[in-house]
Design an enzyme around this catalytic site. Structure first.
Site, PDB file in Angstrom:
ATOM      1  N   LYS A   1       0.880  -1.182   0.000  1.00  0.00           N
ATOM      2  CA  LYS A   1       0.000   0.000   0.000  1.00  0.00           C
ATOM      3  C   LYS A   1       0.911   1.223   0.000  1.00  0.00           C
ATOM      4  O   LYS A   1       1.451   1.606   1.035  1.00  0.00           O
ATOM      5  CB  LYS A   1      -0.872  -0.025   1.253  1.00  0.00           C
ATOM      6  CG  LYS A   1      -2.191   0.694   1.166  1.00  0.00           C
ATOM      7  CD  LYS A   1      -2.161   2.171   0.874  1.00  0.00           C
ATOM      8  CE  LYS A   1      -1.772   3.091   1.999  1.00  0.00           C
ATOM      9  NZ  LYS A   1      -1.641   4.497   1.509  1.00  0.00           N
ATOM     10  N   GLU A  20       9.383   2.215  10.956  1.00  0.00           N
ATOM     11  CA  GLU A  20      10.461   3.207  10.844  1.00  0.00           C
ATOM     12  C   GLU A  20       9.777   4.554  10.743  1.00  0.00           C
ATOM     13  O   GLU A  20       8.991   4.777   9.822  1.00  0.00           O
ATOM     14  CB  GLU A  20      11.338   2.894   9.641  1.00  0.00           C
ATOM     15  CG  GLU A  20      12.647   3.648   9.674  1.00  0.00           C
ATOM     16  CD  GLU A  20      12.650   4.847   8.767  1.00  0.00           C
ATOM     17  OE1 GLU A  20      12.439   5.966   9.285  1.00  0.00           O
ATOM     18  OE2 GLU A  20      12.831   4.671   7.564  1.00  0.00           O
ATOM     19  N   CYS A  48      13.862  11.188   6.540  1.00  0.00           N
ATOM     20  CA  CYS A  48      13.622  10.975   7.971  1.00  0.00           C
ATOM     21  C   CYS A  48      14.914  11.040   8.773  1.00  0.00           C
ATOM     22  O   CYS A  48      14.879  11.292   9.967  1.00  0.00           O
ATOM     23  CB  CYS A  48      12.870   9.677   8.212  1.00  0.00           C
ATOM     24  SG  CYS A  48      13.442   8.352   7.195  1.00  0.00           S
ATOM     25  N   GLU A  50       9.904  17.126  14.107  1.00  0.00           N
ATOM     26  CA  GLU A  50      10.415  16.867  12.762  1.00  0.00           C
ATOM     27  C   GLU A  50       9.736  17.843  11.795  1.00  0.00           C
ATOM     28  O   GLU A  50       8.516  17.900  11.707  1.00  0.00           O
ATOM     29  CB  GLU A  50      10.100  15.424  12.366  1.00  0.00           C
ATOM     30  CG  GLU A  50      10.694  15.052  11.025  1.00  0.00           C
ATOM     31  CD  GLU A  50      10.498  13.580  10.692  1.00  0.00           C
ATOM     32  OE1 GLU A  50       9.374  13.075  10.894  1.00  0.00           O
ATOM     33  OE2 GLU A  50      11.460  12.946  10.235  1.00  0.00           O
TER      34      GLU A  50
END
Ligand code: ADP
Length: 473
Positions: free
Chosen positions: A171, A246, A280, A380
């Site tokens: 997906k 993750e 990331c 972030e």
């Protein structure tokens, strides 16, 4: 050019979804519509999982040699489509061509090569005395991937799962689906048996919960944000399936007292700015000795100001746009938060770079005098925004580095390799690069704390798709 994807790939064939709907996507550099992608629903997830469960019966019993042969065919077909994949990343992520060709495609390719190498030597069975210990595929693997690396993530997860003997339902992220449609064509061309690889594009909020809670799924590998990972884990809990994740990061970069400023600047450009901060593991907090702060900034600022922000299709562009209007707004919000909370803006700032009125372009931005408690140092941003934080002692630098809810990656720049390594060992993160070292794409990848659990890539990545059985007799 308008790309159109009208069918999902389920059970070895292309199908329109059971209830048809489409998502129109806009080009990040121009804001114009450029992709129309079909969206599957819950019934398509059910069909894909059922196909993967059927295929698992025989695929899980293939030998490593058979799976090597399959992966070798996938590699051949991947190479034929490399330029199509690169182009899709340029158009949809907004990555400059050189980055798409030089990073996105080869890192995806390296995952296939590594999976083949791992299978050549991996011991699926071992004897401990009289006891036979077998590593067996966990079942159907549900792979949920993010938009920022739409070749590496889907390919990496897929080939690790296939190498382990799992079958796959992928997906992809809604925002950058084309590379995964190409991946399904690669699987088809490589002769992957029906049901072994299935692609269901769809809205995460619709198909995600179905996939995560599905009793036919044995393991989920998820890359994305913590709030979504939380939903996935909660949905997966009643069926006790493994969830490997993750997630985000706020990765620190420590310039040691003896570190080379130019190497530190290179690290910042390569790992933060080159991807428009949409990585990331971006080193978004740079920790510098207080007495070297001005020297660092006077090397960093001209390098950041020399970044050419522009259309990713222009050959001289070194930084593309952000992926979406939503992401642009988020980044602007963080830049404003930096200003409001008293960080010192040294270059960049709010708004678009001059002459870039269309598209989601942000300005490469550096804040100095950042306190690690500020929003821009804690959250972030996923944009080209660096926080420079001064420290007085190396112990304090390590403390600041570890003072984060995240723990994905870290960077150290220092001449004395022993001292740099000692600092690396003290950081609560999954991956440390010293002196802008080359990344090893077959080494285990993943985080500590709220950056996730489990590991991807290489033998450790494949092991997440395996479970252990004991046979005695
Ligand atoms: P990002 O902020 O990087 O877009 P997300 O966590 O929102 O990260 O998305 C990562 C992936 O998770 C995407 O493929 C998205 O469609 C999917 N997703 C979103 N919501 C859910 C959900 N409730 N369950 C499972 N997957 C989801």
């Amino acid at each position: 050019m308008m790309r159109e994807h009208t069918e999902l790939y389920i059970d070895g064939a292309w199908h329109a979804p059971i209830q048809e709907s489409f998502l129109e996507l806009t080009d990040p550099a121009t804001g114009k519509e450029h992709v129309r992608a079909v969206l599957g629903g819950e019934a398509d997830i059910d069909a894909a999982v059922a196909a993967a469960e059927r295929a698992f019966v025989s695929y899980s019993r293939t030998t490593p040699q058979e799976r090597i042969a399959l992966l070798e065919r996938i590699l051949v077909e991947f190479d034929k489509r490399a330029e199509d994949l690169a182009q899709a990343v340029v158009d949809e992520v907004g990555a400059p061509r050189a980055l798409a060709r030089g990073v996105h495609v080869p890192t995806g390719r390296s995952q296939i090569v590594t999976a083949i190498e791992v299978l050549r030597t991996y011991a699926f069975t071992e004897m401990r005395g009289e006891t036979r210990i077998r590593k067996e595929p966990l079942g159907v693997a549900a792979l949920i991937t993010p938009w920022n690396f739409p070749i590496l993530q889907p390919v990496g997860k897929t080939v690790s799962a296939l190498a382990a003997g799992c079958t796959v339902v992928l997906k992809p992220a809604e925002a950058t689906p084309s590379p995964t449609f190409i991946l399904a064509e690669i699987m088809e061309a490589a002769g992957v048996p029906a049901g072994v690889f299935n692609l269901v594009n769809g809205l995460g909020s619709v198909v995600g919960p179905r996939l995560s809670s599905h009793p036919g799924v044995g393991v989920i590998s998820f890359t994305g944000s913590l709030p979504t990972a939380t939903r996935v884990s909660i949905a997966a809990a009643p069926t006790a399936k493994r969830v490997v994740s993750e997630l985000g990061g706020k990765s620190p970069h420590i310039l040691m007292p003896d570190g080379d400023v130019d190497v530190a600047v290179e690290t910042a450009l390569n790992w933060l700015m080159a991807t428009t901060g949409q990585l990331c593991s971006a080193p978004s907090r740079t920790l510098v000795p207080r007495e070297r702060r001005d020297a660092f900034l006077s090397a960093l600022v001209p390098a950041v100001e020399a970044i050419r922000v522009g259309d990713p299709r222009d050959e001289d562009t070194t930084m593309g746009p952000l992926v979406s209007a939503e992401q642009w707004d988020t980044v602007q919000g963080y830049i404003r938060a930096g200003l409001d909370e008293g960080a010192r803006l040294v270059t960049g700032g709010p708004g678009r770079p001059p002459g870039r009125e269309e598209g989601h372009f942000a300005r490469p931005t550096v804040f100095a005098d950042v306190d690690n408690a500020m929003t821009i140092a804690r959250e972030e941003i996923f944009g080209p925004v660096m926080s420079v934080i001064a420290y007085d002692t190396v112990d304090e630098a390590v403390e600041i580095a570890n003072d984060s809810p995240f723990g994905l990656a870290a960077y150290v720049t220092g001449e004395d390799l022993e001292a740099a390594t000692a600092v690396a060992e003290r950081m609560r993160v999954g991956y440390v690069l010293i002196n802008d070292a080359e990344f090893d794409w077959s080494a285990p990848w993943g985080g500590y704390k709220q950056s996730g659990n489990g590991r991807e890539f290489g033998p450790d990545g494949m092991a997440e798709y395996l479970e252990t059985k004991v046979i005695r007799g």
